[in-house]
Motif scaffolding. Structure first.
Motif, PDB file in Angstrom:
ATOM      1  N   SER A   1      42.483  39.499  35.241  1.00 41.88           N
ATOM      2  CA  SER A   1      43.407  38.679  36.017  1.00 41.88           C
ATOM      3  C   SER A   1      44.577  38.327  35.116  1.00 41.88           C
TER       4      SER A   1
ATOM      5  N   ASN B   1      43.907  37.172  42.104  1.00 40.38           N
ATOM      6  CA  ASN B   1      42.650  37.493  42.788  1.00 40.38           C
ATOM      7  C   ASN B   1      41.865  36.239  43.179  1.00 40.38           C
TER       8      ASN B   1
ATOM      9  N   CYS C   1      40.928  40.455  47.219  1.00 39.41           N
ATOM     10  CA  CYS C   1      40.859  41.796  46.636  1.00 39.41           C
ATOM     11  C   CYS C   1      41.595  42.761  47.544  1.00 39.41           C
TER      12      CYS C   1
ATOM     13  N   SER D   1      40.453  45.420  41.545  1.00 38.36           N
ATOM     14  CA  SER D   1      40.622  44.059  42.084  1.00 38.36           C
ATOM     15  C   SER D   1      39.244  43.469  42.415  1.00 38.36           C
TER      16      SER D   1
ATOM     17  N   VAL E   1      37.419  40.169  40.838  1.00 36.89           N
ATOM     18  CA  VAL E   1      36.812  39.132  41.689  1.00 36.89           C
ATOM     19  C   VAL E   1      35.359  38.908  41.262  1.00 36.89           C
TER      20      VAL E   1
END
Ligand code: FAD
Length: 494
Positions: free
Chosen positions: A143, A450, A461, A477, A481
């Motif tokens: 992230s 995210n 996502c 993504s 998450v």
């Protein structure tokens, strides 16, 4: 028992469901359509099978990893082969190049067919490798919206390749300043379209993309791209993920800054964690209508979209392969038409994907399943029926002339996909293929995070959020998450 609700069974939502199930959540995926896959679905037209959306498969490791995490052997579910050559390129001047997977063979071919010095090809591949190795751990795998990312030693790797990063040049400038042959530059600039961007605006950093295709490899999944989604859904179901089809989520219900449930026409389902795989714009506008939206992020320029003619062709073309590109004569003009004038060039670059080259059963004997795509703007009120008709003529004329055959006479099945259908079938805002484009630095690096910093328990996502669109980035993504969602205490695990 902790419950996770996932909104949407696109590839990002499916991958997130597996990761959360493995963390011990009881996971339910709510999908508006009658089946899974989102953009990655398949259909048959007469005897022809088509992958409706994505066709190029890179970073298969990210799929394998999901099976391995679950203690399964990937090959028991899903297999793929490395492509060689990867793509056949055709130019209007009659030149033709096969992009071989072997770098030396690719360099020799570029020298023979285009007169490009072999060293230029080696330099392109080395530059994109440096870029990838320097930046992937910071910009793709984590992230970008957590302080820890900037405190990690990986940031030093990113700083180490600042010159290659091309932060002050466009992708086109970075290529044209280094390489002389305009056809080779065009080939390199085209990689901007892999996330729906314009090489004449997007930063040079996008020159990272050839690394995925040429250094790591381009692959073909047995059964087509749809097999990726289908095999992952099989795994998710084995992990007790429940898929509820034809059940669109209408609201993400919150209380005191925390997610409580998702509401559909059928019921209100409690959830400790909600992951939206719906495009982030309608997620805010429709499912979180009472909450303030991050307007600046949502107003970032959208990516391009696509116009696709799925044609069942009553003939075989030995000069074509799985991936074929027929370039336009004036690339700058083509992108000017898409991104400034919001229309389609009268000489578009045409992509023809033919899976029956590798899977003969995808088309009747002696025939081929052509997925014919041109890049187009996202929907901004254009008259698509008119554009579909005029572009069809242009495409037929160009392919017929370049392949010395009347293509129209060979079409025995036809279906069309346009930005409006993409939007109505997957809720992708304005029919953009990849959420926002990377046409400016802000849009390229700071996509929607995210997670929500306003609503506890809400995550995002899929292709419209960090790290970006395209199958591999959607899978990443979901991975991010999976890392952000809190662990479930052992006593509460499913
Ligand atoms: P999506 O596929 O966007 O699916 C979202 C799902 O959520 C849909 O099933 C939708 O019905 C569901 N949904 C939405 N709202 C709700 C709601 N409220 N409730 C319940 N369900 C909801 N990528 C590549 O890597 N290689 C390629 O070659 C390539 N080519 C492409 C060509 C085309 C024509 C298209 C369309 C895309 C292409 N892409 C390619 C991009 C790639 O397909 C996407 O980035 C990726 O599949 C998007 O996945 P996603 O997880 O964002 O979900």
């Amino acid at each position: 028992m902790k419950k996770a609700a996932i909104v949407g069974a696109g590839i990002g939502g499916i991958a997130a469901s597996i990761r959360l199930a493995l963390k011990g959540y009881q996971v339910t995926v709510y999908e508006a359509n009658e089946s899974f896959g989102g953009k990655m679905h398949e259909f048959w037209l007469g005897g022809y099978r088509f992958d409706a959306g994505p066709s190029l498969f890179t970073l298969p490791r990210l799929v394998d990893e999901l099976f391995e995490l679950a203690g399964r052997k990937p090959a028991d579910y899903f297999t793929y082969t490395r492509l060689n050559p990867i793509t056949h390129y055709f130019w209007p001047d009659g030149s033709h190049l096969k992009a071989y997977a072997d770098p030396e063979k690719f360099a020799q071919e570029a020298a023979q067919q285009l007169g490009v010095p072999e060293q230029d090809v080696r330099e392109v591949l080395a530059r994109s490798r440096r870029l990838y190795r320097g930046t992937a751990d910071t910009f793709l795998n984590k992230s970008l919206h957590k302080a820890g990312t900037y405190l990690s030693p990986d940031i030093l790797k990113a700083l180490g390749c600042l010159t290659d990063l091309g932060l002050t040049t466009t992708m086109h400038q970075a290529n044209a300043n280094k390489f002389k042959d305009p056809r080779f530059v065009q080939l390199l600039d085209r990689f901007a379209t892999y996330n729906g961007s314009d090489p004449y605006q997007a930063p040079g950093t996008l020159n990272i993309i050839p690394h995925l295709e040429h250094n790591i490899g381009a692959f073909y999944p047995k059964g087509g791209m749809y097999a990726i989604a289908a095999s992952l859904v099989k795994l998710a179901e084995e992990l007790c993920v429940e898929f509820r089809y034809r059940e669109p989520v209408e609201q993400i219900v919150t209380l005191a800054g925390k997610v409580m449930s998702v509401k559909t026409a059928q019921d209100n389902y409690n959830a400790d964690v909600v992951v939206s795989n719906m495009d982030v714009v309608p997620t805010y506008r429709k499912l979180l209508a009472d909450h303030p939206a991050p307007e600046k992020t949502l107003k970032q320029p959208r990516s391009s979209s696509a116009l696709i003619y799925y044609w069942g062709i009553r003939k075989q073309f030995p000069e074509l392969h799985l991936h074929n590109i027929f370039f336009s004569a004036d690339y700058r003009e083509e992108f000017e038409q898409i991104f400034q004038r919001k229309t389609i060039s009268s000489d578009p670059t045409i992509y023809v994907n033919i899976t029956s080259k590798l899977e003969p059963e995808d088309a009747p004997a002696g025939s081929e399943n052509w997925f014919v795509m041109v890049n187009v703007p996202h929907h901004q009120g254009q008259d698509w029926q008119k554009l579909i008709a005029t572009t069809r003529e242009t495409v037929l004329q160009k392919l017929s002339s370049m392949l010395h055959t009347n293509i129209e006479e060979l079409i025995e099945q036809e279906q069309v996909l346009d930005p409006l259908l993409i939007e109505s079938r997957t809720s992708s805002f304005a029919g953009a293929l990849y959420g926002s484009s990377s046409n400016n630095m802000m849009a390229a690096f700071l996509r929607h995070p995210n997670f929500s910093s306003q609503i506890d328990g809400l995550y995002f996502c899929g292709g419209s959020v960090h790290p970006g669109g395209g199958v591999p980035l959607c899978l990443l993504s979901a991975k991010i998450v999976g890392e952000l969602v809190p662990d479930v205490a052992p006593a509460e695990k499913v």
